[in-house]
Motif scaffolding. Structure first.
Motif, PDB file in Angstrom:
ATOM      1  N   HIS A  71       0.846  -1.196   0.000  1.00 46.73           N
ATOM      2  CA  HIS A  71       0.000   0.000   0.000  1.00 46.73           C
ATOM      3  C   HIS A  71       0.876   1.238   0.000  1.00 46.73           C
ATOM      4  CE1 HIS A  71      -2.292   3.186   2.335  1.00 46.73           C
ATOM      5  NE2 HIS A  71      -3.001   3.027   1.236  1.00 46.73           N
ATOM      6  N   SER A  72       0.579   2.179  -0.872  1.00 45.52           N
ATOM      7  CA  SER A  72       1.251   3.469  -0.911  1.00 45.52           C
ATOM      8  C   SER A  72       2.768   3.295  -1.050  1.00 45.52           C
ATOM      9  CB  SER A  72       0.884   4.273   0.345  1.00 45.52           C
ATOM     10  OG  SER A  72       1.277   5.617   0.217  1.00 45.52           O
ATOM     11  N   ALA A  98      -2.666   2.261  -4.377  1.00 48.35           N
ATOM     12  CA  ALA A  98      -2.472   3.703  -4.150  1.00 48.35           C
ATOM     13  C   ALA A  98      -0.997   4.065  -4.018  1.00 48.35           C
ATOM     14  CB  ALA A  98      -3.243   4.141  -2.900  1.00 48.35           C
ATOM     15  N   THR A  99      -0.188   3.576  -4.923  1.00 47.72           N
ATOM     16  CA  THR A  99       1.267   3.784  -4.874  1.00 47.72           C
ATOM     17  C   THR A  99       1.698   4.948  -5.764  1.00 47.72           C
ATOM     18  OG1 THR A  99       1.744   1.471  -4.369  1.00 47.72           O
ATOM     19  CG2 THR A  99       3.481   2.733  -5.422  1.00 47.72           C
ATOM     20  N   SER A 104       5.286  11.843  -5.222  1.00 49.92           N
ATOM     21  CA  SER A 104       4.202  12.526  -4.520  1.00 49.92           C
ATOM     22  C   SER A 104       4.448  14.027  -4.482  1.00 49.92           C
ATOM     23  CB  SER A 104       4.098  11.978  -3.088  1.00 49.92           C
ATOM     24  OG  SER A 104       3.280  12.806  -2.303  1.00 49.92           O
ATOM     25  N   ALA A 148      -5.883   2.152  -7.919  1.00 58.37           N
ATOM     26  CA  ALA A 148      -5.819   3.565  -7.542  1.00 58.37           C
ATOM     27  C   ALA A 148      -7.172   4.027  -7.012  1.00 58.37           C
ATOM     28  CB  ALA A 148      -5.412   4.419  -8.737  1.00 58.37           C
ATOM     29  N   ASN A 152     -11.249  12.021  -3.219  1.00 56.35           N
ATOM     30  CA  ASN A 152     -10.456  13.065  -2.589  1.00 56.35           C
ATOM     31  C   ASN A 152     -11.144  13.477  -1.288  1.00 56.35           C
ATOM     32  OD1 ASN A 152      -9.038  15.327  -1.830  1.00 56.35           O
ATOM     33  ND2 ASN A 152      -9.192  16.360  -3.798  1.00 56.35           N
ATOM     34  N   ASN A 164      -7.409  12.644  -7.612  1.00 52.61           N
ATOM     35  CA  ASN A 164      -6.517  12.036  -6.636  1.00 52.61           C
ATOM     36  C   ASN A 164      -7.318  11.377  -5.522  1.00 52.61           C
ATOM     37  OD1 ASN A 164      -6.592  13.997  -4.100  1.00 52.61           O
ATOM     38  ND2 ASN A 164      -6.537  15.320  -5.920  1.00 52.61           N
ATOM     39  N   ASP A 165      -6.622  10.658  -4.650  1.00 59.08           N
ATOM     40  CA  ASP A 165      -7.288   9.941  -3.563  1.00 59.08           C
ATOM     41  C   ASP A 165      -7.181  10.658  -2.226  1.00 59.08           C
ATOM     42  OD1 ASP A 165      -4.685   9.548  -2.724  1.00 59.08           O
ATOM     43  OD2 ASP A 165      -4.690   7.378  -2.978  1.00 59.08           O
ATOM     44  N   VAL A 168      -2.506  11.019  -3.099  1.00 66.73           N
ATOM     45  CA  VAL A 168      -1.726  10.633  -4.276  1.00 66.73           C
ATOM     46  C   VAL A 168      -2.540  10.871  -5.540  1.00 66.73           C
ATOM     47  CG1 VAL A 168      -0.635   8.702  -5.495  1.00 66.73           C
ATOM     48  CG2 VAL A 168      -0.369   8.928  -3.017  1.00 66.73           C
ATOM     49  N   HIS A 188      -7.266   7.447   0.088  1.00 64.34           N
ATOM     50  CA  HIS A 188      -5.953   6.848   0.305  1.00 64.34           C
ATOM     51  C   HIS A 188      -5.861   6.049   1.604  1.00 64.34           C
ATOM     52  CE1 HIS A 188      -1.630   6.629  -0.589  1.00 64.34           C
ATOM     53  NE2 HIS A 188      -1.447   6.710   0.714  1.00 64.34           N
ATOM     54  N   THR A 189      -6.430   6.560   2.662  1.00 61.26           N
ATOM     55  CA  THR A 189      -6.265   5.913   3.964  1.00 61.26           C
ATOM     56  C   THR A 189      -7.251   4.781   4.210  1.00 61.26           C
ATOM     57  OG1 THR A 189      -7.681   7.605   4.981  1.00 61.26           O
ATOM     58  CG2 THR A 189      -5.302   7.997   5.002  1.00 61.26           C
TER      59      THR A 189
END
Length: 210
Positions: A71-72, A98-99, A104, A148, A152, A164-165, A168, A188-189
């Motif tokens: 993740h990320s 979500a990388t 970034s 992805a 947002n 974006n998320d 990212v 993202h989280t």
């Protein structure tokens, strides 16, 4: 015995952050292992060595494929490990969630505004210029799938242009070497805690497609 999955968490997190995904994958027959990685105050080199040592240990104990899911920042670490792993014959399929493969912008902003990379050194590893210096190959012998997010949901996301998320940019997640790529309406989280993401991850680990 089921195939093995090594889960790699993101910046400033611990193995606990991957527990929901691990539980979901284990219910589908995979053997999961998560690492606590120094992805806050240390740069990539130490984490890369720790992952490689773990892969070597896993490969020596059990003769099944080892899949990698990150993740990320964990997904970026995944690519760096694949570049130089000595257990190439044991690696199966890989999934990035979500990388920031192209870096970034928020990490760049943070370093300029708060000089935060002096303390949170892993942020340096998220700069586009740093990633370029890693010389990560676009294409590898290993199938890699990218997931992805497009929700947002964080105020930091308002600082980013384009979709974006929350942390990212969508355009940063995709790169030419991905075997498959999919977007989902999550932030993202939260994205790696979702049942749908676990299902898609398991599908890719089995078939190489989402």
């Amino acid at each position: 015995m089921g195939e093995q999955v090594l889960l790699l968490h993101g910046f400033s997190k611990t193995a606990r952050d991957m527990q929901t995904l691990a539980t979901n994958l284990e219910s589908r027959g995979y053997q999961c292992q998560s690492l606590n990685l120094p992805l806050t105050r240390r740069e990539f080199d130490l984490s890369t060595a720790l992952v490689e040592n773990t892969l070597y240990d896993m490969a020596s104990k059990q003769d099944t494929k080892i899949h990698l899911v990150g993740h990320s920042t964990g997904g970026l670490l995944l690519r760096n490990v694949l570049k130089e792993t000595e257990v190439i014959q044991s690696i199966g399929r890989c999934v990035q969630i979500a990388t920031p493969n192209r870096g970034s912008r928020l990490a760049h902003i943070a370093s300029k505004v708060m000089r935060s990379t002096e303390y949170f050194r892993t942020l340096k590893s998220l700069h586009a210029s740093y990633i370029e210096k890693l010389n990560l190959p676009d294409f590898t012998p290993f199938p890699i799938g990218g997931i992805a997010g497009t929700r947002n949901h964080l105020w930091l996301g308002k600082l980013l242009p384009g979709e974006n998320d929350g942390l990212v940019e969508l355009e940063s997640v995709h790169y030419p070497g991905l075997s498959d790529f999919i977007t989902l309406p999550y932030g993202h989280t939260e994205i790696h805690h979702k049942q749908e993401v676990a299902e898609l991850t398991a599908r890719f680990l089995q078939t190489g497609r989402f």
